[in-house]
Enzyme design. Structure first.
Site, PDB file in Angstrom:
ATOM      1  CG  ASP A 245      -0.401  -0.114   2.515  1.00 54.40           C
ATOM      2  OD1 ASP A 245       0.835  -0.161   2.617  1.00 54.40           O
ATOM      3  OD2 ASP A 245      -1.171  -0.138   3.509  1.00 54.40           O
ATOM      4  CB  SER A 246       4.572   1.700  -0.258  1.00 53.56           C
ATOM      5  OG  SER A 246       4.746   0.565  -1.095  1.00 53.56           O
TER       6      SER A 246
ATOM      7  CD  GLU B 107       7.725  -0.188   7.512  1.00 55.50           C
ATOM      8  OE1 GLU B 107       6.748  -0.893   7.169  1.00 55.50           O
ATOM      9  OE2 GLU B 107       7.940   0.947   7.056  1.00 55.50           O
TER      10      GLU B 107
HETATM   11  O1  KIV Z   1       3.523  -1.054   1.585  1.00 56.74           O
HETATM   12  C1  KIV Z   1       4.685  -1.457   1.499  1.00 56.74           C
HETATM   13  O2  KIV Z   1       5.389  -1.248   0.511  1.00 56.74           O
HETATM   14  C2  KIV Z   1       5.216  -2.205   2.622  1.00 56.74           C
HETATM   15  C3  KIV Z   1       6.694  -2.347   2.651  1.00 56.74           C
HETATM   16  C4  KIV Z   1       7.267  -1.089   3.163  1.00 56.74           C
HETATM   17  C5  KIV Z   1       7.119  -3.524   3.409  1.00 56.74           C
HETATM   18  O3  KIV Z   1       4.514  -2.617   3.484  1.00 56.74           O
END
Ligand code: KIV
Length: 276
Positions: free
Chosen positions: A56-57, A193
């Protein structure tokens, strides 16, 4: 026997949950990256990334928001479907967005959409003890789950920023206990994280399932980074754990190959990418 393999036209089987577990057992680091479209998915797959996350990044790096909070299930399904078309070997995980798993029925419905419509092979959700019931419910329905602990970006407004988690001994111990409870509930992978190296090491030693870290030190079973961070596409300040792999390479493919190699030979993460 190798129908799935033949369908994908590959000389070796695609990565699955058993492969990931075997890699942990054999001490082979698992190289993971995010991807959000078919072209980059094909590129990270060609570079032999083991696991690809439709994170969701995407709310930040694709949509331009400040946080992941605005991302919807429709967004994840759209991007996951595109990424699935680009992959041949890598294992595809997709995020369950903010508020898409607040109760068991809703979580199951959304996870099913992400797998059936999005083509994901596993869903990832953020949370500790509070998510044990949801993980149990998904696992009971054979939905593979990755549990995301440590810094939980969907909680950024509650935490008050993107901060390292687990620095206090009682918070660290709580995280170890939560990780074990999530594994016992049926989580197949744990993602950590922004935690101190010691916390990453402790949780990895305590669990049978693979532990993937992002800013969790060198002693976890695998590493993951946001693709646009390693390719130096992200503008502005990047987190401490990010290494720019593009600066020494002429193409994105070579940069991603260098990342995979650095994870495999454990030259990434170095001390400057870690928290104490
Ligand atoms: O949403 C994302 O890209 C993530 C990563 C930072 C692990 O959860």
């Amino acid at each position: 026997m190798y129908t799935q393999l033949e369908q994908r036209g590959m000389p070796e089987p695609p990565v699955n949950v058993s492969t990931l577990r075997k890699m942990k057992q054999e001490g082979e680091p698992i190289a993971c990256l995010t991807a959000y479209d078919a072209s980059y998915a094909a590129l990270v797959d060609a570079a032999r990334t083991d696991l690809v996350l439709v994170g969701d990044s995407l709310g930040m790096v694709i949509q331009g928001h400040d946080t992941t909070v605005p991302v919807t299930v429709d967004d994840i399904v759209y991007h996951s479907r595109a990424v699935a078309r680009g992959l041949r070997r890598a294992f595809l995980v997709a995020d369950m967005p903010f508020m898409s798993y607040t109760e068991t029925g809703q979580a199951l419905d959304n996870a099913v959409r992400i797998m059936q419509e999005g083509g994901a092979m596993m869903v990832k959700l953020e949370g500790g003890d509070d998510q044990v019931e949801i993980v149990e419910h998904l696992a009971r329905h054979d939905i593979p789950v990755c549990a995301h602990l440590g810094l939980k970006p969907q909680s950024v407004h509650k935490i008050g920023g993107f901060k390292v988690q687990g620095r206090e001994p009682d918070q660290a111990q709580q995280m170890v206990t939560s990780a074990q409870r999530l594994q016992d509930a049926g989580a197949d992978v744990v993602l950590l994280e922004c935690v101190p190296n010691e916390v990453g090491k402790k949780i990895t030693a305590a669990l049978q399932v693979p532990v993937i870290g992002i800013g969790a030190g060198p002693d976890v079973d695998g590493q993951i980074l946001v693709l646009y961070d390693i390719l130096d596409i992200t503008q502005g300040r990047t987190p401490r754990f990010v290494r720019n792999f593009q600066e020494e390479h002429t193409s994105p493919l070579e940069a991603v190959k260098a990342y995979v190699q650095a994870v495999k030979d454990r030259s990434y993460p170095a001390a400057e990418h870690c928290f104490s």
